[in-house]
Each structure stands twice: as C-alpha cells, then as structure tokens.
Design a protein around this motif. Structure first.
Motif, PDB file in Angstrom:
ATOM      1  N   GLY A 115      13.833 -10.784  55.483  1.00 40.22           N
ATOM      2  CA  GLY A 115      15.216 -11.152  55.801  1.00 40.22           C
ATOM      3  C   GLY A 115      15.504 -12.610  55.542  1.00 40.22           C
ATOM      4  N   ASN A 116      16.746 -12.994  55.796  1.00 46.20           N
ATOM      5  CA  ASN A 116      17.155 -14.374  55.508  1.00 46.20           C
ATOM      6  C   ASN A 116      17.834 -15.043  56.679  1.00 46.20           C
ATOM      7  OD1 ASN A 116      16.578 -14.612  52.532  1.00 46.20           O
ATOM      8  ND2 ASN A 116      17.731 -12.702  52.632  1.00 46.20           N
ATOM      9  N   LEU A 117      17.942 -14.324  57.799  1.00 43.86           N
ATOM     10  CA  LEU A 117      18.668 -14.887  58.935  1.00 43.86           C
ATOM     11  C   LEU A 117      17.732 -14.976  60.131  1.00 43.86           C
ATOM     12  CD1 LEU A 117      21.727 -15.570  59.587  1.00 43.86           C
ATOM     13  CD2 LEU A 117      21.766 -13.375  60.775  1.00 43.86           C
ATOM     14  N   PRO A 118      17.600 -16.170  60.732  1.00 43.01           N
ATOM     15  CA  PRO A 118      16.758 -16.267  61.924  1.00 43.01           C
ATOM     16  C   PRO A 118      17.300 -15.366  63.030  1.00 43.01           C
ATOM     17  CG  PRO A 118      17.388 -18.448  61.140  1.00 43.01           C
ATOM     18  CD  PRO A 118      18.191 -17.448  60.348  1.00 43.01           C
ATOM     19  N   VAL A 119      16.413 -14.841  63.849  1.00 47.67           N
ATOM     20  CA  VAL A 119      16.840 -13.939  64.916  1.00 47.67           C
ATOM     21  C   VAL A 119      17.818 -14.651  65.863  1.00 47.67           C
ATOM     22  CG1 VAL A 119      14.867 -14.380  66.466  1.00 47.67           C
ATOM     23  CG2 VAL A 119      16.015 -12.185  66.535  1.00 47.67           C
ATOM     24  N   GLU A 120      17.641 -15.960  66.036  1.00 46.76           N
ATOM     25  CA  GLU A 120      18.542 -16.707  66.922  1.00 46.76           C
ATOM     26  C   GLU A 120      19.974 -16.693  66.371  1.00 46.76           C
ATOM     27  OE1 GLU A 120      15.710 -17.840  65.740  1.00 46.76           O
ATOM     28  OE2 GLU A 120      14.434 -18.349  67.435  1.00 46.76           O
ATOM     29  N   ALA A 121      20.071 -16.799  65.045  1.00 43.71           N
ATOM     30  CA  ALA A 121      21.411 -16.790  64.424  1.00 43.71           C
ATOM     31  C   ALA A 121      22.044 -15.414  64.571  1.00 43.71           C
ATOM     32  CB  ALA A 121      21.302 -17.193  62.950  1.00 43.71           C
ATOM     33  N   ALA A 122      21.226 -14.367  64.451  1.00 46.38           N
ATOM     34  CA  ALA A 122      21.765 -13.011  64.618  1.00 46.38           C
ATOM     35  C   ALA A 122      22.216 -12.804  66.058  1.00 46.38           C
ATOM     36  CB  ALA A 122      20.715 -11.983  64.224  1.00 46.38           C
ATOM     37  N   LEU A 123      21.428 -13.303  67.008  1.00 45.44           N
ATOM     38  CA  LEU A 123      21.812 -13.181  68.422  1.00 45.44           C
ATOM     39  C   LEU A 123      23.098 -13.951  68.706  1.00 45.44           C
ATOM     40  CD1 LEU A 123      18.274 -13.564  70.045  1.00 45.44           C
ATOM     41  CD2 LEU A 123      19.768 -11.557  70.273  1.00 45.44           C
ATOM     42  N   ALA A 124      23.192 -15.133  68.108  1.00 46.14           N
ATOM     43  CA  ALA A 124      24.377 -15.968  68.339  1.00 46.14           C
ATOM     44  C   ALA A 124      25.638 -15.311  67.783  1.00 46.14           C
ATOM     45  CB  ALA A 124      24.167 -17.347  67.715  1.00 46.14           C
ATOM     46  N   ALA A 125      25.478 -14.522  66.738  1.00 43.07           N
ATOM     47  CA  ALA A 125      26.658 -13.930  66.080  1.00 43.07           C
ATOM     48  C   ALA A 125      26.950 -12.506  66.528  1.00 43.07           C
ATOM     49  CB  ALA A 125      26.438 -13.944  64.560  1.00 43.07           C
ATOM     50  N   ARG A 126      26.029 -11.859  67.249  1.00 43.98           N
ATOM     51  CA  ARG A 126      26.214 -10.431  67.560  1.00 43.98           C
ATOM     52  C   ARG A 126      27.497 -10.190  68.361  1.00 43.98           C
ATOM     53  NH1 ARG A 126      26.887  -6.791  70.982  1.00 43.98           N
ATOM     54  NH2 ARG A 126      26.924  -8.393  72.596  1.00 43.98           N
ATOM     55  N   ARG A 127      28.283  -9.233  67.921  1.00 38.94           N
ATOM     56  CA  ARG A 127      29.521  -8.851  68.596  1.00 38.94           C
ATOM     57  C   ARG A 127      29.782  -7.388  68.271  1.00 38.94           C
ATOM     58  NH1 ARG A 127      30.179 -12.568  71.428  1.00 38.94           N
ATOM     59  NH2 ARG A 127      29.466 -10.921  72.751  1.00 38.94           N
ATOM     60  N   SER A 128      30.472  -6.686  69.152  1.00 31.65           N
ATOM     61  CA  SER A 128      30.893  -5.327  68.798  1.00 31.65           C
ATOM     62  C   SER A 128      32.063  -5.416  67.834  1.00 31.65           C
ATOM     63  CB  SER A 128      31.304  -4.565  70.052  1.00 31.65           C
ATOM     64  OG  SER A 128      30.166  -4.306  70.849  1.00 31.65           O
ATOM     65  N   VAL A 129      31.930  -4.743  66.709  1.00 30.80           N
ATOM     66  CA  VAL A 129      32.962  -4.794  65.662  1.00 30.80           C
ATOM     67  C   VAL A 129      33.559  -3.396  65.519  1.00 30.80           C
ATOM     68  CG1 VAL A 129      33.402  -5.295  63.222  1.00 30.80           C
ATOM     69  CG2 VAL A 129      31.711  -6.636  64.484  1.00 30.80           C
ATOM     70  N   ARG A 130      34.889  -3.323  65.640  1.00 33.44           N
ATOM     71  CA  ARG A 130      35.545  -2.001  65.661  1.00 33.44           C
ATOM     72  C   ARG A 130      36.526  -1.804  64.514  1.00 33.44           C
ATOM     73  NH1 ARG A 130      35.078  -3.958  70.828  1.00 33.44           N
ATOM     74  NH2 ARG A 130      33.898  -2.641  72.297  1.00 33.44           N
ATOM     75  N   ALA A 131      36.651  -2.800  63.637  1.00 36.90           N
ATOM     76  CA  ALA A 131      37.542  -2.646  62.464  1.00 36.90           C
ATOM     77  C   ALA A 131      36.762  -3.097  61.234  1.00 36.90           C
ATOM     78  CB  ALA A 131      38.793  -3.494  62.645  1.00 36.90           C
ATOM     79  N   TYR A 132      36.907  -2.350  60.155  1.00 34.05           N
ATOM     80  CA  TYR A 132      36.077  -2.602  58.977  1.00 34.05           C
ATOM     81  C   TYR A 132      36.933  -2.743  57.728  1.00 34.05           C
ATOM     82  CZ  TYR A 132      33.279  -0.417  62.568  1.00 34.05           C
ATOM     83  OH  TYR A 132      32.724  -0.112  63.784  1.00 34.05           O
ATOM     84  N   SER A 133      36.425  -3.552  56.774  1.00 37.73           N
ATOM     85  CA  SER A 133      37.117  -3.635  55.488  1.00 37.73           C
ATOM     86  C   SER A 133      36.756  -2.420  54.657  1.00 37.73           C
ATOM     87  CB  SER A 133      36.701  -4.860  54.686  1.00 37.73           C
ATOM     88  OG  SER A 133      36.275  -5.873  55.488  1.00 37.73           O
ATOM     89  N   GLU A 134      37.552  -2.249  53.611  1.00 42.07           N
ATOM     90  CA  GLU A 134      37.302  -1.143  52.671  1.00 42.07           C
ATOM     91  C   GLU A 134      35.973  -1.381  51.973  1.00 42.07           C
ATOM     92  OE1 GLU A 134      39.398   1.544  51.509  1.00 42.07           O
ATOM     93  OE2 GLU A 134      40.267   1.137  53.480  1.00 42.07           O
ATOM     94  N   GLY A 135      35.386  -0.330  51.516  1.00 40.42           N
ATOM     95  CA  GLY A 135      34.184  -0.484  50.686  1.00 40.42           C
ATOM     96  C   GLY A 135      33.043   0.357  51.198  1.00 40.42           C
ATOM     97  N   PRO A 136      32.323   0.976  50.253  1.00 42.44           N
ATOM     98  CA  PRO A 136      31.212   1.837  50.636  1.00 42.44           C
ATOM     99  C   PRO A 136      30.004   1.034  51.088  1.00 42.44           C
ATOM    100  CG  PRO A 136      31.282   1.618  48.266  1.00 42.44           C
ATOM    101  CD  PRO A 136      32.466   0.851  48.791  1.00 42.44           C
ATOM    102  N   LEU A 137      29.111   1.694  51.786  1.00 42.76           N
ATOM    103  CA  LEU A 137      27.807   1.090  52.095  1.00 42.76           C
ATOM    104  C   LEU A 137      26.844   1.474  50.979  1.00 42.76           C
ATOM    105  CD1 LEU A 137      27.552   1.769  55.937  1.00 42.76           C
ATOM    106  CD2 LEU A 137      28.249  -0.332  54.776  1.00 42.76           C
ATOM    107  N   HIS A 138      25.775   0.701  50.878  1.00 43.60           N
ATOM    108  CA  HIS A 138      24.771   0.952  49.839  1.00 43.60           C
ATOM    109  C   HIS A 138      23.487   1.461  50.475  1.00 43.60           C
ATOM    110  CE1 HIS A 138      27.035  -1.010  46.551  1.00 43.60           C
ATOM    111  NE2 HIS A 138      27.623  -1.602  47.577  1.00 43.60           N
ATOM    112  N   LEU A 139      22.704   2.133  49.663  1.00 44.95           N
ATOM    113  CA  LEU A 139      21.505   2.776  50.178  1.00 44.95           C
ATOM    114  C   LEU A 139      20.485   1.774  50.752  1.00 44.95           C
ATOM    115  CD1 LEU A 139      21.156   5.779  50.325  1.00 44.95           C
ATOM    116  CD2 LEU A 139      19.829   5.697  48.224  1.00 44.95           C
ATOM    117  N   ASP A 140      20.423   0.594  50.181  1.00 42.71           N
ATOM    118  CA  ASP A 140      19.463  -0.365  50.737  1.00 42.71           C
ATOM    119  C   ASP A 140      19.932  -0.869  52.112  1.00 42.71           C
ATOM    120  OD1 ASP A 140      21.523  -1.665  49.408  1.00 42.71           O
ATOM    121  OD2 ASP A 140      20.287  -3.350  48.761  1.00 42.71           O
ATOM    122  N   GLU A 141      21.241  -0.905  52.335  1.00 42.42           N
ATOM    123  CA  GLU A 141      21.745  -1.271  53.670  1.00 42.42           C
ATOM    124  C   GLU A 141      21.434  -0.153  54.681  1.00 42.42           C
ATOM    125  OE1 GLU A 141      25.603  -3.960  52.317  1.00 42.42           O
ATOM    126  OE2 GLU A 141      25.785  -1.783  52.275  1.00 42.42           O
TER     127      GLU A 141
END
Ligand SMILES: Cc1cc2nc3c(=O)[nH]c(=O)nc-3n(C[C@H](O)[C@H](O)[C@H](O)COP(=O)(O)O)c2cc1C
Length: 254
Positions: free
Chosen positions: A68-94
């Motif tokens: 990965g490329n993001l420190p766990v602290e940065a992920a913790l700092a940014a974590r939020r429940s997200v309930r609205a999404y932009s258009e666009g498919p997900l990819h198999l690696d995701e």
C-alpha cells in the motif's frame, strides 16, 4: 503436548510475520487497474460490457497488494462513513483488495486472516453484490478465502431488492458494489457457547473496520449498514439458512 507440537505453531507464526515484514519493506508502486485477471472458469453471459464478454463462474482475483501507499494513521484520520458516490465502475483489483482486507488470508501456513477470529473459528462468510464492476456480470458472488477467488451464486440485479429490504437506504441502491458480511454462529458457539455470539459480532466489527480503512487507502467510500430486515436479505441472497447477514457495506467512488 510434546515440545515439537508446541513449537510448530510458533514457528509458523514467526515465518508469517517474517514474510509480512519483508513484503512491507519492499516498496510497491500503486498498481494500475488490472484488466486481465486469472480465471479458473469463464462462462461469458453475453451481456454488453463495452463489447467485451463478462466473466462468470469462478474468478480468481488479482493478488492483493500487501504494502500500500497510505500509512495506517492517515487512513484512520480520514475514515468516515460515505453514503454518496460518484459515477464509475469499480475494478477487479479494488474488489480483490477490499475482500482481502475483510476476510483474506495473510498467512498461508496457518490460514489465518487479516481480521482476528475467536479461536480461529472463522464464523464470517463474505459476499459481493455486483452492480457495476469492470469484467464481472451482475449478481451475487461468494468470496472463497482459500484461493482468493469469487464464486458466482446467482445472476441479476440484487441492489434494488436489497435497497427495499434495508429501509430504502440510498447507498445500497446507488453503489456499484456491495459487500455483505454474514455469520454462521454455530462455528463459534459450538466452542464458546453463548459468549460465542458476542465473539461473532466483535469479529464482524474487525472485518468491517478493515474494509473502511482499505477503502480510504484506495480512494473509495463505504458505510456499514446494519438496519435491514435480515430475513428478507437472506431470502434475496438465497444462501444457506444457517447464515445471518450482519452488515451490508456499499462501496463506491468518492
Ligand atoms: C452497528 C452499526 C450499524 C450501523 N447501521 C447503519 C445504517 O443502517 N445506515 C447507515 O447509514 N449507517 C449505519 N451505521 C454507520 C453510523 O451511522 C456511523 O458510523 C456514524 O454516523 C458515525 O459516522 P462515521 O462512521 O463517519 O464516523 C452503523 C454503524 C454501526 C456501528
């Protein structure tokens, strides 16, 4: 227990930790979305997907990134429940990364996983509902931890019915994919009795938090949804009645 049997699990765990540290120490550039996953079986359904056939049957997922490329602290700092999404498919690696974060194996010697499990009883089953994922046809897929692959359970658009079964919560209707965490209590209560029920819920929390943090790291959004009619959801899934769905996690682009 003799000395050899006592040392074997310790050596296995030590080997896994060593391998994990080695992997983490190697820098890995962000992966471009893989367009050519490996397939054990491919049974194209003939659905339109930009002129390409969609995959079905059993789909071996791209190997998960262990650095990965993001420190766990940065992920913790940014974590939020997200309930609205932009258009666009997900990819198999995701998809691969999200499933691995919830229930993937991170030590092949022991079969132990990314989330802790009481007595390694592994009561959780993980499903993917596909609405808009590049290369995958719509439907319900079961995640097979061993082999890190998806097995198709049923075809068709499930999100609308799930949306109705979950108090019409918009993220379920709108997200390109949903994860469903389901529990087989018996695997854990068989060993721990009534306390096992609590253990299963604790484990679902661990797995879901992993998905939240993994989603942040991938630049995706998710939310845990617990408010739904579990019998209706189980019926829509059409899976074993031994299972109890605990969480639906819509996944979408920010
Ligand atoms: C057990 C549980 C059930 C939840 N069920 C829902 C739900 O049905 N719908 C929803 O939108 N959010 C649900 N949430 C998410 C919470 O609303 C959310 O975590 C809370 O508002 C705090 O926001 P945050 O996650 O961004 O910190 C649930 C959270 C938990 C822990």
């Amino acid at each position: 227990m003799d000395l050899k049997s006592q040392l074997t699990p310790i050596l296995a765990v030590t080997a896994c930790v060593g391998i994990a540290l080695l992997i983490v120490s190697l820098f890995r550039a962000p992966a471009n979305h893989m367009t050519l996953p490996l397939f054990d079986e491919v049974a194209p359904e003939g659905e339109a997907n930009g002129g390409k056939s969609l995959l079905d049957g059993v789909v071996t997922l791209p190997s998960p990134d262990h650095a990965g490329n993001l420190p766990v602290e940065a992920a913790l700092a940014a974590r939020r429940s997200v309930r609205a999404y932009s258009e666009g498919p997900l990819h198999l690696d995701e998809i691969s990364q999200l499933l691995w974060s919830a229930a993937g194996i991170n030590c092949t010697e022991t079969g132990y996983r990314t989330a802790p499990s009481a007595g390694a009883t592994f009561p959780l089953e993980l499903y993917l509902v596909v609405g808009d994922v590049v290369s995958l046809s719509s439907g319900l897929y079961h995640y097979e931890t061993e082999g890190h692959r998806l097995r198709k359970v049923s075809s068709g658009e499930l999100r609308t019915d799930l949306y109705a079964a979950a108090l019409q919560q918009a993220p379920i209707r709108d997200a390109p994919a949903l994860l469903i965490l389901s529990a087989v209590y018996e695997r854990t209560t068989r060993r721990y009795g009534r306390r096992g029920i609590q253990y299963v819920h604790m484990e679902a929390g661990h797995a879901a938090q992993n998905v939240y943090l993994q989603a942040v790291s991938l630049g995706l959004g998710t939310v845990v949804i617990g408010a739904f009619d579990e019998e209706r959801v189980l019926k829509i899934m059409g899976t074993s009645s031994d299972e109890t769905p605990l969480y639906i996690m819509p996944i979408g682009r920010l």
